[in-house]
Design a protein around this motif. Structure first.
Motif, mmCIF file in Angstrom:
data_model
loop_
_atom_site.group_PDB
_atom_site.id
_atom_site.type_symbol
_atom_site.label_atom_id
_atom_site.label_comp_id
_atom_site.label_asym_id
_atom_site.label_seq_id
_atom_site.Cartn_x
_atom_site.Cartn_y
_atom_site.Cartn_z
ATOM 1 N N MET A 635 0.812 -1.208 0.000
ATOM 2 C CA MET A 635 0.000 0.000 0.000
ATOM 3 C C MET A 635 0.849 1.264 0.000
ATOM 4 S SD MET A 635 -3.143 0.751 -0.290
ATOM 5 C CE MET A 635 -3.239 2.413 -0.954
ATOM 6 N N GLU A 636 1.961 1.239 0.733
ATOM 7 C CA GLU A 636 2.810 2.428 0.796
ATOM 8 C C GLU A 636 3.419 2.737 -0.566
ATOM 9 O OE1 GLU A 636 5.672 2.206 3.871
ATOM 10 O OE2 GLU A 636 4.204 2.058 5.497
ATOM 11 N N THR A 637 3.924 1.702 -1.244
ATOM 12 C CA THR A 637 4.504 1.941 -2.570
ATOM 13 C C THR A 637 3.417 2.269 -3.587
ATOM 14 O OG1 THR A 637 4.434 -0.441 -3.041
ATOM 15 C CG2 THR A 637 6.473 0.443 -2.143
ATOM 16 N N PRO A 644 0.574 11.322 -10.274
ATOM 17 C CA PRO A 644 0.555 12.609 -9.551
ATOM 18 C C PRO A 644 -0.607 13.500 -9.966
ATOM 19 C CG PRO A 644 2.779 12.082 -10.315
ATOM 20 C CD PRO A 644 1.865 11.072 -10.938
ATOM 21 N N ALA A 645 -1.118 13.303 -11.200
ATOM 22 C CA ALA A 645 -2.241 14.128 -11.670
ATOM 23 C C ALA A 645 -3.501 13.888 -10.854
ATOM 24 C CB ALA A 645 -2.520 13.846 -13.148
ATOM 25 N N LEU A 646 -3.564 12.770 -10.127
ATOM 26 C CA LEU A 646 -4.725 12.493 -9.281
ATOM 27 C C LEU A 646 -4.731 13.347 -8.018
ATOM 28 C CD1 LEU A 646 -4.780 8.596 -9.548
ATOM 29 C CD2 LEU A 646 -6.549 10.146 -10.393
ATOM 30 N N CYS A 647 -3.573 13.924 -7.679
ATOM 31 C CA CYS A 647 -3.440 14.800 -6.499
ATOM 32 C C CYS A 647 -3.913 14.120 -5.218
ATOM 33 C CB CYS A 647 -4.234 16.098 -6.721
ATOM 34 S SG CYS A 647 -3.705 17.036 -8.168
ATOM 35 N N GLY A 648 -3.781 12.798 -5.166
ATOM 36 C CA GLY A 648 -4.180 12.071 -3.967
ATOM 37 C C GLY A 648 -5.674 11.930 -3.773
ATOM 38 N N LEU A 649 -6.478 12.324 -4.762
ATOM 39 C CA LEU A 649 -7.938 12.297 -4.630
ATOM 40 C C LEU A 649 -8.484 10.944 -5.056
ATOM 41 C CD1 LEU A 649 -8.694 15.856 -6.039
ATOM 42 C CD2 LEU A 649 -8.405 15.163 -3.666
ATOM 43 N N TYR A 650 -8.324 9.959 -4.196
ATOM 44 C CA TYR A 650 -8.821 8.617 -4.478
ATOM 45 C C TYR A 650 -8.918 7.860 -3.162
ATOM 46 C CZ TYR A 650 -3.759 7.887 -4.286
ATOM 47 O OH TYR A 650 -2.448 7.889 -3.900
ATOM 48 N N SER A 651 -9.675 6.793 -3.192
ATOM 49 C CA SER A 651 -9.788 5.929 -2.024
ATOM 50 C C SER A 651 -8.649 4.920 -2.033
ATOM 51 C CB SER A 651 -11.129 5.193 -2.056
ATOM 52 O OG SER A 651 -11.099 4.061 -1.222
ATOM 53 N N PRO A 652 -7.842 4.826 -0.975
ATOM 54 C CA PRO A 652 -6.746 3.844 -0.935
ATOM 55 C C PRO A 652 -7.238 2.415 -1.138
ATOM 56 C CG PRO A 652 -6.505 5.427 0.838
ATOM 57 C CD PRO A 652 -7.846 5.683 0.227
#
Length: 687
Positions: A635-637, A644-652
């Motif tokens: 999960m960390e990797t 990067p274009a997602l800007c972190g906007l997603y469910s892990p």
């Protein structure tokens, strides 16, 4: 006894307070969606109680929010002077039935993903641009849709097949173009339709047979043809400012349903109904006679010989003669309790090329009432329209058109380099634009790939391709074979390819939210599933890659370049670097599972935003599969790998499940890869 009661009373009081707090606590997913919306609207102070992080919308009665239990069910913030956008998480409000953000200053695109549970949607009188969100097509309970007085543009996609409860649709005062979708005819509950002040063109015939329609405004567009008689007696009709024909309207086609809107009683009404019944009966008998003659003519034509077998329909076998047309039943959902179950499902691979014209077979995921002998569209019923089927005098039995070489040359600027939009081992693709606004993608097949002295080979290829139809396939419109040149004419998608969105410009990657990427993956997988599991014999695509996944205005994927597998056998390679499965050093070793591997690479592109092979990266990162494969279970990797274009906007959790599917698809051993039908079912759970 009083001292003994005090602890009990205290316990009950505390328990009651604790219970009320628990019941009032808003679902965390709903809180996150409202936090995101609040931030996207520039944190307006006018929304009392709202917060950019945390909070309890239901328990604290946020302004404009209504809840049922712990779920948000209504958002009513009309006329609050709001600005900014609505964010990207509104689709997570699973219980939301009422959304009213009208009369504000909101801008940007409407969210691609809106709650499927919506019954009422009002985004009117804002500055929204883009198009009507695709997710509207999934709102089966929607009764009111108002997006009027915005800056919406582009063409309406055919999204109204399954909205039987929709009563009002208002798209007025926008910049929408193109023809009205045929699926408007499916809106049997529609009463009010306002489309005025746009740039729609074509006819409004899709509105004429709606039984409850009583308020139509199509003024100030570019509609042509005739105003249907069925609409002339409704309560409110506005049609000015269009290009209606002044000539006499043609008779309606045989079988057209007539709707008597005269509500007056008495003998006059009965006589009218009787006359109507007689007319319908005569028309029906005449229609039967006409179609009997048509069938006889077709049968006689089947026994004649053409210079090319391209125009011959598939001959019926003894066991299929006389069987009726049929409709596919709903597919049976496959359930996977673990990735081991997912991995364990296997099908028999096929190395079959497209030399045999595909038909449809039974599969575990699609069942049919009868053993089929014709090509089907499993996702939706076939509707016979004049544009879809050729006339009895036309040799084109598959509905594709014959284009003149001179017309294609003129529309494509003589096939100049300025109109070149793609080039591969099979040939070049050009953009053709006609004066009436129609646009096509014209693919010219390299003549060296066609057998010399065998003009029927191209005809046979066109016949095969034209029999393939699926909502996630790029549709073949027509063909041209003149002066030694062989061209295929396809739909043109203005949004370009997935490759363009992901790799050729940072600006293009912005609209691809995580949910949109999952939807693109699912649509593409369904197209491959159609080739593998519905066509008989199974068809291998052999060219699954991001540049062959075309996106329409709603970013719905359409797989292209299908039906070319035998060409890839003749060329030295069949895919771009990075897409080939390990077994495909020899093109003849390509199987269905090789398609699955290539699709796994496409999924990796969606996950990481990286190209399948990038020589500019460090040596250990040049091959996307080799670099990513060891990291897909961590999960960390995974978070570091995500685009990067997602800007972190997603469910892990969603990314992790997506990565699990990828890891199985790109297995080195073909037998360990799942059939694509299993991939489809796994992706459905993530949408």
């Amino acid at each position: 006894m009083a001292p003994n009661l005090q602890p009990s009373i205290l316990f009950i009081a505390c328990f009651g307070i604790f219970t009320s707090v628990v019941l009032a606590k808003t679902d965390s997913q709903d809180v996150s969606a409202l936090n995101d919306a609040y931030k996207s609207m520039n944190s307006p102070s006018k929304l009392n109680g709202w917060s950019s992080s945390g909070g309890d919308p239901c328990g604290d009665s946020w302004d404009g929010i209504t809840c049922k239990g712990s779920s948000v069910t209504e958002i009513k913030v009309s006329g609050r002077g709001l600005s900014g956008s609505l964010g990207y998480q509104l689709g997570n409000l699973k219980s939301l039935t009422y959304l009213d953000v009208s009369k504000n200053n909101l801008n940007g695109n409407l969210p691609y993903q809106l709650p499927e549970s919506l019954v009422y949607l009002d985004g009117s009188e804002n500055d929204f641009n883009g198009n009507v969100p695709y997710s509207v097509s999934l709102m089966n309970d929607l009764s009111y849709l108002n997006l009027g007085r915005n800056n919406l543009n582009g063409e309406l996609s055919d999204m109204f097949q399954k909205l039987p409860k929709l009563e009002t649709i208002d798209l007025s005062s926008n910049q929408l173009t193109g023809k009205l979708p045929q699926s408007f005819a499916n809106l049997t509950g529609l009463k009010t339709v306002h489309l005025q002040d746009n740039q729609f063109k074509g006819s409004i015939n899709s509105l004429r047979d709606l039984p409850q329609i009583d308020d139509v405004n199509v003024a100030n567009n570019q509609f042509t043809g005739w105003i249907p008689n069925e609409l002339k007696n409704i309560g409110n009709l506005e049609t000015g400012g269009n290009k209606w024909s002044n000539s006499k309207a043609p008779s309606p086609p045989p079988g057209t349903r007539h709707i008597d809107r005269d509500s007056s009683g008495g003998g006059g009404g009965s006589s009218k109904a009787l006359i109507t019944g007689i007319i319908v009966a005569v028309a029906t008998i005449g229609g039967l006679i006409f179609f009997a003659g048509l069938i006889a003519l077709l049968c006689r034509r089947r026994n004649t010989h053409h210079s090319s077998h391209f125009f011959d329909e598939e001959k019926p076998t003894e066991e299929t003669k006389g069987k009726p047309l049929f409709t596919p039943q709903s597919s049976q959902m496959l359930q996977f309790d673990s990735m081991d179950d997912f991995r364990g499902q296997k099908t028999v691979d096929s190395n079959t090329s497209v030399e045999t014209r595909p038909s449809v077979k039974r599969t575990s995921s699609v069942s049919f009432k009868n053993t089929p002998t014709f090509h089907l569209i499993p996702s939706s019923p076939v509707v016979a329209t004049p544009d879809r089927f050729a006339s009895p005098d036309s040799p084109d039995t598959h509905g594709v058109k014959v284009f003149a070489l001179a017309d294609l040359q003129n529309s494509a600027a003589g096939f100049s380099p300025s109109r070149l939009i793609g080039e591969g081992t099979i040939g070049r693709v050009y953009k053709a634009k006609y004066q009436d606004g129609r646009k096509f993608a014209v693919k010219e097949i390299d003549s060296s790939l066609l057998g010399k002295g065998n003009p029927e080979e191209f005809s046979h290829i066109v016949s095969n391709i034209s029999s393939i139809h699926h909502p996630n396939m790029a549709e073949l419109v027509g063909y041209c074979s003149e002066q030694g040149r062989n061209l295929l004419v396809y739909e043109y998608f203005t949004s370009g390819s997935l490759n363009r969105f992901l790799h050729q410009s940072d600006d293009f990657s912005k609209p691809l939210t995580w949910n949109t990427r999952i939807r693109i993956a699912l649509g593409t997988a369904q197209a491959i599933e159609y080739l593998h599991d519905v066509c008989s014999p199974p068809l291998v695509h052999k060219n699954v890659k991001s540049s062959n996944i075309l996106l329409d205005n709603e970013l719905t994927p359409h797989l292209s370049d299908y039906g070319m597998a035998n060409f890839h056998h003749r060329t030295s390679q069949n895919l771009g670097v990075g897409y080939n499965a390990p077994e495909c050093t020899d093109p003849s070793a390509y199987t269905l599972k090789s398609d699955v591997y290539s699709f796994g690479v496409v999924m990796l592109e969606l996950l990481t935003g990286r190209m399948p092979y990038d020589s500019d990266r460090p040596k250990g990162e040049q091959s996307l599969v080799r670099w990513a494969k060891p990291q897909l279970k961590d999960m960390e990797t995974l978070e570091a790998m995500a685009d990067p274009a997602l800007c972190g906007l997603y469910s892990p959790e969603s990314v992790s499940a997506f990565a699990d599917i990828v890891s199985i698809c790109v297995m080195s051993e073909p037998g360990l890869r799942p059939p694509v039908s299993n991939v489809v079912e796994a992706l459905k759970k993530l949408v």
